[in-house]
Design an enzyme around this catalytic site. Structure first.
Site, mmCIF file in Angstrom:
data_model
loop_
_atom_site.group_PDB
_atom_site.id
_atom_site.type_symbol
_atom_site.label_atom_id
_atom_site.label_comp_id
_atom_site.label_asym_id
_atom_site.label_seq_id
_atom_site.Cartn_x
_atom_site.Cartn_y
_atom_site.Cartn_z
ATOM 1 N N ARG A 194 0.812 -1.226 0.000
ATOM 2 C CA ARG A 194 0.000 0.000 0.000
ATOM 3 C C ARG A 194 0.847 1.279 0.000
ATOM 4 O O ARG A 194 0.445 2.308 0.536
ATOM 5 C CB ARG A 194 -0.960 0.023 1.196
ATOM 6 C CG ARG A 194 -2.109 -0.959 1.100
ATOM 7 C CD ARG A 194 -3.181 -0.425 0.163
ATOM 8 N NE ARG A 194 -4.311 -1.326 0.082
ATOM 9 C CZ ARG A 194 -5.438 -1.199 0.776
ATOM 10 N NH1 ARG A 194 -5.581 -0.204 1.616
ATOM 11 N NH2 ARG A 194 -6.417 -2.058 0.618
ATOM 12 N N ARG B 288 -2.754 7.034 0.709
ATOM 13 C CA ARG B 288 -3.191 8.250 1.389
ATOM 14 C C ARG B 288 -2.207 8.916 2.334
ATOM 15 O O ARG B 288 -2.414 10.071 2.710
ATOM 16 C CB ARG B 288 -4.491 7.947 2.155
ATOM 17 C CG ARG B 288 -5.682 7.765 1.252
ATOM 18 C CD ARG B 288 -6.830 7.126 1.992
ATOM 19 N NE ARG B 288 -6.465 5.779 2.389
ATOM 20 C CZ ARG B 288 -7.308 4.904 2.929
ATOM 21 N NH1 ARG B 288 -8.554 5.255 3.179
ATOM 22 N NH2 ARG B 288 -6.898 3.699 3.249
ATOM 23 N N ARG C 125 -6.183 12.860 -5.442
ATOM 24 C CA ARG C 125 -7.466 12.317 -5.010
ATOM 25 C C ARG C 125 -8.500 13.438 -4.851
ATOM 26 O O ARG C 125 -9.660 13.285 -5.219
ATOM 27 C CB ARG C 125 -7.282 11.596 -3.693
ATOM 28 C CG ARG C 125 -8.485 10.781 -3.249
ATOM 29 C CD ARG C 125 -8.033 9.974 -2.068
ATOM 30 N NE ARG C 125 -9.001 9.138 -1.456
ATOM 31 C CZ ARG C 125 -9.736 9.501 -0.416
ATOM 32 N NH1 ARG C 125 -9.672 10.728 0.053
ATOM 33 N NH2 ARG C 125 -10.550 8.637 0.134
ATOM 34 N N ASP D 31 -6.679 -1.726 -7.770
ATOM 35 C CA ASP D 31 -7.259 -2.414 -6.620
ATOM 36 C C ASP D 31 -7.585 -3.850 -6.996
ATOM 37 O O ASP D 31 -7.844 -4.137 -8.174
ATOM 38 C CB ASP D 31 -8.519 -1.707 -6.116
ATOM 39 C CG ASP D 31 -8.830 -2.113 -4.683
ATOM 40 O OD1 ASP D 31 -8.268 -1.515 -3.758
ATOM 41 O OD2 ASP D 31 -9.608 -3.068 -4.496
ATOM 42 N N TYR E 94 -15.447 -10.851 -1.220
ATOM 43 C CA TYR E 94 -16.150 -9.586 -1.486
ATOM 44 C C TYR E 94 -17.346 -9.794 -2.414
ATOM 45 O O TYR E 94 -18.387 -9.159 -2.258
ATOM 46 C CB TYR E 94 -15.194 -8.559 -2.096
ATOM 47 C CG TYR E 94 -14.265 -7.927 -1.084
ATOM 48 C CD1 TYR E 94 -14.698 -6.882 -0.269
ATOM 49 C CD2 TYR E 94 -12.961 -8.377 -0.931
ATOM 50 C CE1 TYR E 94 -13.847 -6.304 0.668
ATOM 51 C CE2 TYR E 94 -12.096 -7.806 -0.003
ATOM 52 C CZ TYR E 94 -12.552 -6.776 0.790
ATOM 53 O OH TYR E 94 -11.717 -6.208 1.730
HETATM 54 O O1 CP3 Z 1 -0.022 -1.445 -2.554
HETATM 55 C C1 CP3 Z 1 -0.243 -0.460 -3.304
HETATM 56 O O2 CP3 Z 1 0.133 0.681 -3.043
HETATM 57 C C2 CP3 Z 1 -0.905 -0.705 -4.640
HETATM 58 C C3 CP3 Z 1 -2.297 -0.480 -4.736
HETATM 59 C C4 CP3 Z 1 -3.286 -1.300 -3.917
HETATM 60 C C5 CP3 Z 1 -4.494 -0.750 -3.443
HETATM 61 N N1 CP3 Z 1 -5.234 -1.747 -2.916
HETATM 62 C C6 CP3 Z 1 -4.888 0.655 -3.574
HETATM 63 C C7 CP3 Z 1 -5.957 1.180 -2.704
HETATM 64 C C8 CP3 Z 1 -3.287 -2.655 -3.603
HETATM 65 C C9 CP3 Z 1 -2.215 -3.716 -3.834
HETATM 66 C C10 CP3 Z 1 -4.531 -2.927 -2.967
HETATM 67 C C11 CP3 Z 1 -4.922 -4.263 -2.516
HETATM 68 C C12 CP3 Z 1 -6.177 -4.454 -1.810
HETATM 69 N N2 CP3 Z 1 -7.365 -3.798 -1.957
HETATM 70 C C13 CP3 Z 1 -6.377 -5.491 -0.865
HETATM 71 C C14 CP3 Z 1 -5.365 -6.527 -0.484
HETATM 72 C C15 CP3 Z 1 -4.298 -6.038 0.399
HETATM 73 C C16 CP3 Z 1 -4.732 -5.670 1.805
HETATM 74 O O3 CP3 Z 1 -4.531 -4.506 2.149
HETATM 75 O O4 CP3 Z 1 -5.213 -6.526 2.520
HETATM 76 C C17 CP3 Z 1 -7.711 -5.387 -0.414
HETATM 77 C C18 CP3 Z 1 -8.381 -6.270 0.625
HETATM 78 C C19 CP3 Z 1 -8.315 -4.312 -1.125
HETATM 79 C C20 CP3 Z 1 -9.733 -3.846 -1.053
HETATM 80 C C21 CP3 Z 1 -9.808 -2.437 -0.620
HETATM 81 N N3 CP3 Z 1 -9.430 -1.360 -1.390
HETATM 82 C C22 CP3 Z 1 -10.298 -1.952 0.601
HETATM 83 C C23 CP3 Z 1 -10.794 -2.812 1.745
HETATM 84 C C24 CP3 Z 1 -10.202 -0.560 0.539
HETATM 85 C C25 CP3 Z 1 -10.728 0.425 1.532
HETATM 86 C C26 CP3 Z 1 -10.013 0.375 2.822
HETATM 87 C C27 CP3 Z 1 -8.954 1.414 2.856
HETATM 88 O O5 CP3 Z 1 -7.788 1.061 3.103
HETATM 89 O O6 CP3 Z 1 -9.311 2.563 2.670
HETATM 90 C C28 CP3 Z 1 -9.602 -0.212 -0.687
HETATM 91 C C29 CP3 Z 1 -9.284 1.159 -1.165
HETATM 92 C C30 CP3 Z 1 -7.911 1.427 -1.632
HETATM 93 N N4 CP3 Z 1 -7.157 0.598 -2.412
HETATM 94 C C31 CP3 Z 1 -7.160 2.613 -1.402
HETATM 95 C C32 CP3 Z 1 -5.954 2.469 -2.086
HETATM 96 C C33 CP3 Z 1 -4.847 3.495 -2.209
HETATM 97 C C34 CP3 Z 1 -7.652 3.825 -0.625
HETATM 98 C C35 CP3 Z 1 -8.466 4.657 -1.543
HETATM 99 C C36 CP3 Z 1 -8.613 6.043 -1.046
HETATM 100 O O7 CP3 Z 1 -9.421 6.230 -0.118
HETATM 101 O O8 CP3 Z 1 -7.950 6.931 -1.597
#
Ligand code: CP3
Length: 341
Positions: A23, A27, A36, A73, A149
């Site tokens: 990640r 943010r 964003r 994502d 999901y």
């Molecule tokens: O790692 C990275 O920087 C690459 C991008 C990436 C994102 N999501 C961007 C993202 C990767 C590899 C993911 C994987 C992901 N997404 C997983 C598996 C890894 C883990 O963390 O367990 C899962 C379960 C998701 C599903 C997901 N996406 C959730 C549950 C959420 C919301 C929760 C949160 O952290 O806000 C997201 C949103 C998300 N994916 C954001 C980002 C940068 C935040 C979006 C924002 O609010 O700007």
């Protein structure tokens, strides 16, 4: 040019232990928040190849990590398979249309992986700008985690709906997992063909399953994806990461190169099981990044345990949004500095 990250994936000698953070594109970076704010919607950001490239490269510029990870994502693929997706503040991802029966699975789009052209275009764009000594990691969710999901409709604490399928309708669940696996494999192959140097499978909810069920419903599908990719592209490293399954590690094998170790699992325990058969990636608790001393303590400990063994530094799960950037930079610099050979 040789890439330190790729060499480390294959257990070759490197000048220091490479480092990146799960990640890392997100943010906690003010330059991410700026984009964003401008775009407004997270999914729109992932659908714009220019923005995808820009956000992917931000942590490279700011932190000098050894690998970039594609900004996207794990839920874009099921979205393109026909389940409209939205992100709600305070809740996270939501699928309003859910999977519960065989008809729902049959109606999923078999050509979804072809529709994610914004990812492939984004990768091509990233590769034009990424310094040659850095690697680009493409990724996907594990079929189990993605299916969670698709069945629950959102993040879950009990996983009651999908676990009901595990025990009461496993045939339907296997059909769904097969379909997601097929799409996922094709998706990763196209990411590689577009320029990804390595690929990673994220299985965030593997730990929702008891041991035998984890292997049946999650690991075996991840393993199949790895095998099918290795058959075509043996020089592209494959990283598998399951969260919450440290105690099942002795049963994990397959044709992959790197195993992600979460922060609940002592890395010495993982090393004892895997020896140097795989490169271990991880595993500092991400909340240690709130404090530099706590970060230093963990980095030193992990470096000592992993000295002379196959290792890539990372966190044991994703970086949190309110971590000071300065502390993230401290972590990255320290990992390199204390392992320099
Ligand atoms: O790692 C990275 O920087 C690459 C991008 C990436 C994102 N999501 C961007 C993202 C990767 C590899 C993911 C994987 C992901 N997404 C997983 C598996 C890894 C883990 O963390 O367990 C899962 C379960 C998701 C599903 C997901 N996406 C959730 C549950 C959420 C919301 C929760 C949160 O952290 O806000 C997201 C949103 C998300 N994916 C954001 C980002 C940068 C935040 C979006 C924002 O609010 O700007």
């Amino acid at each position: 040019m040789r890439k330190i990250f790729i060499d480390a994936c294959f257990g070759k000698e490197t000048p220091y232990t490479p480092v990146w953070m799960m990640r890392q594109a997100g943010r906690y970076l003010p330059e991410y928040m700026e984009i964003r704010k401008k775009i407004g919607n997270f999914l729109d950001m992932t659908r714009n190849p220019e923005i995808v490239a820009e956000i992917t490269l931000q942590p490279i510029r700011r932190l000098d990590v050894d690998a970039a990870i594609l900004f996207s994502d794990i839920l874009n693929l099921p979205m393109e398979m026909g389940l409209p997706l939205r992100f709600e503040k305070g809740i996270g991802p939501i699928f309003d249309k859910k999977i519960s029966k065989i008809e729902d699975i049959v109606s999923l789009d078999n050509d979804a992986y072809n529709k994610i052209s914004y990812v492939y275009e984004g990768i091509k764009q990233i590769k034009k700008e990424l310094p040659p000594e850095k690697a680009l990691i493409g990724f996907c969710g594990s079929p189990w985690t993605v299916s969670t999901y698709m069945v629950e409709g959102r993040g879950s604490k009990q996983y009651a709906k999908i676990k009901k399928m595990v025990y009461a309708d496993s045939e339907t669940l296997h059909k769904l997992l097969e379909k997601v696996t097929e799409q996922t494999t094709k998706y990763l192959l196209k990411q590689i063909e577009s320029g990804a140097d390595a690929v990673m499978v994220f299985d965030s909810w593997g730990g929702a399953l008891e041991r035998d069920k984890f292997f049946e419903f999650s690991w075996d599908y991840m393993r199949k994806i790895a095998k099918d990719i290795k058959e075509k592209y043996s020089s592209v490293p494959i990283i598998l990461f399951s969260k919450g399954v440290g105690l099942y590690m002795d049963g994990m094998d397959g044709e992959f190169d790197v195993l992600g170790v979460d922060w609940n699992t002592p890395i010495e325990y993982a090393l004892k099981i895997f020896k140097d058969n795989y490169t271990l990636q991880g595993n500092m608790d991400p909340t240690r990044l709130y404090n530099k001393e706590a970060t230093k303590e963990a980095v030193e400990k992990i470096a000592k345990i992993m000295k002379g063994h196959r290792h890539i530094f990372n966190l044991g799960h994703g970086i949190l949004p309110d971590v000071p950037v300065e502390n993230a930079k401290y972590f990255v610099d320290l990992c390199k500095e204390i392992t320099r050979r």
